[in-house]
Design a protein around this motif. Structure first.
Motif, PDB file in Angstrom:
ATOM      1  N   ARG A 400      46.461 136.149  49.588  1.00  0.00           N
ATOM      2  CA  ARG A 400      46.178 137.539  49.944  1.00  0.00           C
ATOM      3  C   ARG A 400      44.801 137.962  49.430  1.00  0.00           C
ATOM      4  N   GLY A 401      44.359 137.290  48.357  1.00  0.00           N
ATOM      5  CA  GLY A 401      43.060 137.642  47.778  1.00  0.00           C
ATOM      6  C   GLY A 401      41.906 136.822  48.311  1.00  0.00           C
ATOM      7  N   GLY A 402      42.161 135.865  49.178  1.00  0.00           N
ATOM      8  CA  GLY A 402      41.095 135.043  49.724  1.00  0.00           C
ATOM      9  C   GLY A 402      41.616 133.681  50.131  1.00  0.00           C
ATOM     10  N   LEU A 403      40.750 132.894  50.754  1.00  0.00           N
ATOM     11  CA  LEU A 403      41.132 131.576  51.227  1.00  0.00           C
ATOM     12  C   LEU A 403      41.300 130.605  50.058  1.00  0.00           C
ATOM     13  N   LEU A 404      42.279 129.740  50.173  1.00  0.00           N
ATOM     14  CA  LEU A 404      42.563 128.757  49.130  1.00  0.00           C
ATOM     15  C   LEU A 404      41.958 127.409  49.492  1.00  0.00           C
ATOM     16  N   ASP A 405      41.529 126.664  48.467  1.00  0.00           N
ATOM     17  CA  ASP A 405      41.086 125.285  48.674  1.00  0.00           C
ATOM     18  C   ASP A 405      41.936 124.358  47.818  1.00  0.00           C
ATOM     19  N   PHE A 406      41.611 123.070  47.804  1.00  0.00           N
ATOM     20  CA  PHE A 406      42.453 122.093  47.103  1.00  0.00           C
ATOM     21  C   PHE A 406      42.441 122.299  45.584  1.00  0.00           C
ATOM     22  N   GLN A 407      41.344 122.786  45.028  1.00  0.00           N
ATOM     23  CA  GLN A 407      41.305 123.066  43.602  1.00  0.00           C
ATOM     24  C   GLN A 407      42.260 124.198  43.249  1.00  0.00           C
ATOM     25  N   HIS A 408      42.334 125.208  44.116  1.00  0.00           N
ATOM     26  CA  HIS A 408      43.302 126.288  43.911  1.00  0.00           C
ATOM     27  C   HIS A 408      44.729 125.742  43.929  1.00  0.00           C
ATOM     28  N   LEU A 409      44.992 124.873  44.886  1.00  0.00           N
ATOM     29  CA  LEU A 409      46.350 124.323  45.012  1.00  0.00           C
ATOM     30  C   LEU A 409      46.745 123.535  43.775  1.00  0.00           C
ATOM     31  N   LYS A 410      45.804 122.792  43.223  1.00  0.00           N
ATOM     32  CA  LYS A 410      46.089 122.010  42.017  1.00  0.00           C
ATOM     33  C   LYS A 410      46.456 122.931  40.865  1.00  0.00           C
ATOM     34  N   LYS A 411      45.737 124.048  40.722  1.00  0.00           N
ATOM     35  CA  LYS A 411      46.031 125.005  39.647  1.00  0.00           C
ATOM     36  C   LYS A 411      47.366 125.710  39.881  1.00  0.00           C
ATOM     37  N   ILE A 412      47.709 125.925  41.134  1.00  0.00           N
ATOM     38  CA  ILE A 412      48.965 126.591  41.482  1.00  0.00           C
ATOM     39  C   ILE A 412      50.168 125.730  41.147  1.00  0.00           C
ATOM     40  N   GLY A 413      49.981 124.399  41.156  1.00  0.00           N
ATOM     41  CA  GLY A 413      51.088 123.505  40.843  1.00  0.00           C
ATOM     42  C   GLY A 413      51.524 122.612  41.982  1.00  0.00           C
ATOM     43  N   VAL A 414      50.757 122.577  43.064  1.00  0.00           N
ATOM     44  CA  VAL A 414      51.079 121.685  44.184  1.00  0.00           C
ATOM     45  C   VAL A 414      50.826 120.233  43.760  1.00  0.00           C
ATOM     46  N   VAL A 415      51.738 119.346  44.077  1.00  0.00           N
ATOM     47  CA  VAL A 415      51.598 117.922  43.758  1.00  0.00           C
ATOM     48  C   VAL A 415      50.762 117.291  44.864  1.00  0.00           C
ATOM     49  N   LEU A 416      49.466 117.247  44.647  1.00  0.00           N
ATOM     50  CA  LEU A 416      48.550 116.816  45.699  1.00  0.00           C
ATOM     51  C   LEU A 416      48.684 115.340  46.055  1.00  0.00           C
ATOM     52  N   LYS A 417      49.180 114.515  45.125  1.00  0.00           N
ATOM     53  CA  LYS A 417      49.317 113.095  45.452  1.00  0.00           C
ATOM     54  C   LYS A 417      50.307 112.880  46.589  1.00  0.00           C
ATOM     55  N   ARG A 418      51.184 113.868  46.852  1.00  0.00           N
ATOM     56  CA  ARG A 418      52.058 113.813  48.021  1.00  0.00           C
ATOM     57  C   ARG A 418      51.569 114.743  49.130  1.00  0.00           C
ATOM     58  N   ALA A 419      51.203 115.958  48.736  1.00  0.00           N
ATOM     59  CA  ALA A 419      50.886 116.982  49.724  1.00  0.00           C
ATOM     60  C   ALA A 419      49.621 116.670  50.523  1.00  0.00           C
ATOM     61  N   LYS A 420      48.687 115.922  49.939  1.00  0.00           N
ATOM     62  CA  LYS A 420      47.380 115.721  50.598  1.00  0.00           C
ATOM     63  C   LYS A 420      47.484 115.051  51.960  1.00  0.00           C
ATOM     64  N   TYR A 421      48.567 114.340  52.229  1.00  0.00           N
ATOM     65  CA  TYR A 421      48.741 113.673  53.517  1.00  0.00           C
ATOM     66  C   TYR A 421      49.235 114.626  54.606  1.00  0.00           C
ATOM     67  N   PHE A 422      49.667 115.829  54.211  1.00  0.00           N
ATOM     68  CA  PHE A 422      50.370 116.703  55.144  1.00  0.00           C
ATOM     69  C   PHE A 422      49.765 118.100  55.268  1.00  0.00           C
ATOM     70  N   ILE A 423      48.635 118.372  54.624  1.00  0.00           N
ATOM     71  CA  ILE A 423      48.074 119.729  54.633  1.00  0.00           C
ATOM     72  C   ILE A 423      46.577 119.708  54.918  1.00  0.00           C
ATOM     73  N   THR A 424      46.113 120.879  55.345  1.00  0.00           N
ATOM     74  CA  THR A 424      44.671 121.141  55.426  1.00  0.00           C
ATOM     75  C   THR A 424      44.380 122.455  54.728  1.00  0.00           C
ATOM     76  N   CYS A 425      43.172 122.566  54.203  1.00  0.00           N
ATOM     77  CA  CYS A 425      42.679 123.828  53.649  1.00  0.00           C
ATOM     78  C   CYS A 425      41.437 124.211  54.446  1.00  0.00           C
ATOM     79  N   ASN A 426      41.512 125.367  55.107  1.00  0.00           N
ATOM     80  CA  ASN A 426      40.397 125.817  55.953  1.00  0.00           C
ATOM     81  C   ASN A 426      40.061 124.786  57.033  1.00  0.00           C
ATOM     82  N   GLY A 427      41.109 124.150  57.535  1.00  0.00           N
ATOM     83  CA  GLY A 427      40.944 123.211  58.641  1.00  0.00           C
ATOM     84  C   GLY A 427      40.547 121.806  58.246  1.00  0.00           C
ATOM     85  N   LYS A 428      40.419 121.520  56.955  1.00  0.00           N
ATOM     86  CA  LYS A 428      39.987 120.198  56.511  1.00  0.00           C
ATOM     87  C   LYS A 428      41.030 119.561  55.606  1.00  0.00           C
ATOM     88  N   MET A 429      41.179 118.240  55.742  1.00  0.00           N
ATOM     89  CA  MET A 429      42.055 117.502  54.844  1.00  0.00           C
ATOM     90  C   MET A 429      41.305 117.160  53.566  1.00  0.00           C
TER      91      MET A 429
END
Length: 489
Positions: A400-429
């Protein structure tokens, strides 16, 4: 046999009956909250009173015992079956009270998990268990957590009275199909196993209506944002009747003061004793949640104990990794909005045991991916491997406060070693990753290989003793153990 059992010391009975209880895993203690009261011993905490775990992940802070390992039945999979030649023991109600209160005062335990074999008859066994719990609550003023197994075939009145004393009750259905039950426990009838489940459910529903609550058990707050859960799409739920089939057996004063099974009911299924596939197990689990509003369905990897042509050979490794995958799938049913029939299908009835079930589902439905983090709904985010209920909620709130990138997701607690295969941030993997099932499968299996090996090769299956102390240098004598039980230390 009874004469020998009567001559046993309390220590000897405890050694036999605590060890005999280790194969029953349906002993979670969350869901009941009760403050300490003046003149009473102990309390119950809603966030779970279990603070320590054995090496295979099972809770050990409850005094987990059988009332007796005597049994009139001869279930092929059970160590305590009547045809097995092994030491038998039976507690008295007073002995159970002594153990609970003395161990509690010494901070060994915080509650009681009481199950039992069937001695003489279901009615007699349930009467003895009820007497023990009744004495604990009244004579000994024990206010702590109590989980009791309801005995199929026992009178409704006994189960009803027990429900006003216990925090949680459970009835083990043991095997997920009628075919498996008829092969390994032909004397057990499915209708007799589910009858107490229905009675306890009706009692919980009636009590919640009487005190002005939603008759359905509370679930995770995150589930309220999901449009299609197994609990809302319930074709089996019975409308509550005007009568209370449980509390009619109790005085009006007791009904007003007591809560009926406040932590809900649960059940257990044995995994690996018969040939059911994961779809059958998960479909049965889903129906149990829908039909009986259970708080938990537990899975117990079968440990071969008896020689029988219908059972896995003694020495066969328990399917611990499969058990783990079923628990993960159970979590997807209860909190992530999945259904059994979409996680698995008749064409693919088993999970890839080397993958998390959500990853397994995602790889079979790559048409839904990649998901754009900055636009996806909460429900869609929950379906992404590596994103849980908390991190999905944080994503929805943070963007709600702005666009998120992968660094934001890491701080939020997303497990990127799994999620990175299935998501994009601002249209990019995150990396240039081919969205191909074989490639992603290999990467995910490699990521989880160490953890999978640890699950399949636990250090020990031994249930910890109340007298274990792995940092104590001197030997613990039998005299010390005996004094501890009797409160002389």
């Amino acid at each position: 046999m009874e004469t020998a059992a009567c001559k046993m010391t309390l220590q000897e009975k405890l050694n036999i009956l605590a060890d005999a209880a280790k194969y029953d895993v349906a002993c979670t203690s969350s869901g009941s909250s009760r403050r300490g009261k003046k003149g009473y011993l102990g309390n119950a905490v809603s966030s779970g009173i279990c603070h320590s775990f054995s090496s295979d992940g099972r809770c050990i802070s409850l005094l987990k015992i059988l009332f007796t390992n005597e049994c009139i039945f001869d279930c092929k999979y059970c160590l305590n079956r009547s045809s097995n030649d092994q030491p038998r023991a039976t507690f008295t109600p007073e002995e159970v009270c002594t153990l609970v209160t003395e161990f509690y005062r010494r901070n060994y335990i915080e509650g009681l998990f009481l199950s039992s074999g069937i001695m003489k008859s279901p009615t007699y066994t349930m009467e003895q268990m009820y007497q023990a719990v009744y004495l604990l609550r009244t004579k000994y003023k024990f206010n702590g957590y109590i989980h009791v197994k309801a005995i199929p075939g026992a009178p409704e009145e006994l189960i009803a009275r027990m429900g006003y004393l216990a925090d949680r009750m459970s009835v083990n259905i043991e095997l997920p199909t009628t075919e498996g039950l008829s092969k390994l426990a032909p004397h057990k009838k499915p209708e007799n196993l589910v009858k107490p489940l229905r009675q306890i459910q009706d009692g919980i529903t009636s009590h919640r209506l009487a005190i002005g609550k939603d008759p359905q058990m509370e679930r995770s707050n995150s589930s309220k944002y999901l449009p299609h859960t197994i609990f809302r799409e319930n074709p089996y739920r019975r409308l509550p009747s005007g009568s209370d089939p449980v509390s009619v057996h109790l005085p009006a004063s007791a009904r007003c003061q007591a809560h009926f099974v406040p932590a809900g009911q649960s059940t257990q299924m044995i995994i690996g004793a018969t040939g059911e596939n994961d779809l059958q197990l998960l479909s049965t689990t889903q129906k149990l949640y829908q039909m009986y509003d259970l708080k938990r369905v537990f899975f117990s990897a079968y440990v071969p104990l008896n020689e029988d042509a219908l059972l896995p050979a003694i020495g066969t490794a328990p399917p611990l990794l499969r058990e783990h995958r079923l628990y993960q799938a159970d979590w997807l049913l209860r909190y992530y909005g999945f259904h059994a029939e979409e996680l698995l299908s008749p064409e693919r009835p088993n999970f890839n045991i080397l993958l998390d079930p959500k990853c397994d589902w995602a790889l079979r439905h790559l048409e839904y991916f990649p998901v754009e983090i900055n636009r996806a709904s909460y429900a869609d985010l929950l379906r992404v491997p590596g994103i849980g209920t908390k991190s999905a909620g944080r994503i929805v709130k943070s963007r709600r406060g702005g666009l998120l990138d992968f660094q934001h997701l890491k701080k939020i607690g997303v497990v990127l070693k799994r999620a990175k295969y299935f998501i994009t941030c601002n249209g990019k993997m995150m990396h240039r990753i081919p969205i191909k099932e074989d490639f992603i499968t290999r990467q995910l299996i490699r990521t989880d290989s160490k953890k999978n090996w640890e699950i399949e090769h636990p250090q020990t299956y031994r249930q910890l003793s109340l007298f274990d102390d792995f940092h104590f240098q001197s030997e613990i004598t039998m005299e010390d153990s005996h004094k501890s039980i009797l409160g002389q230390l």
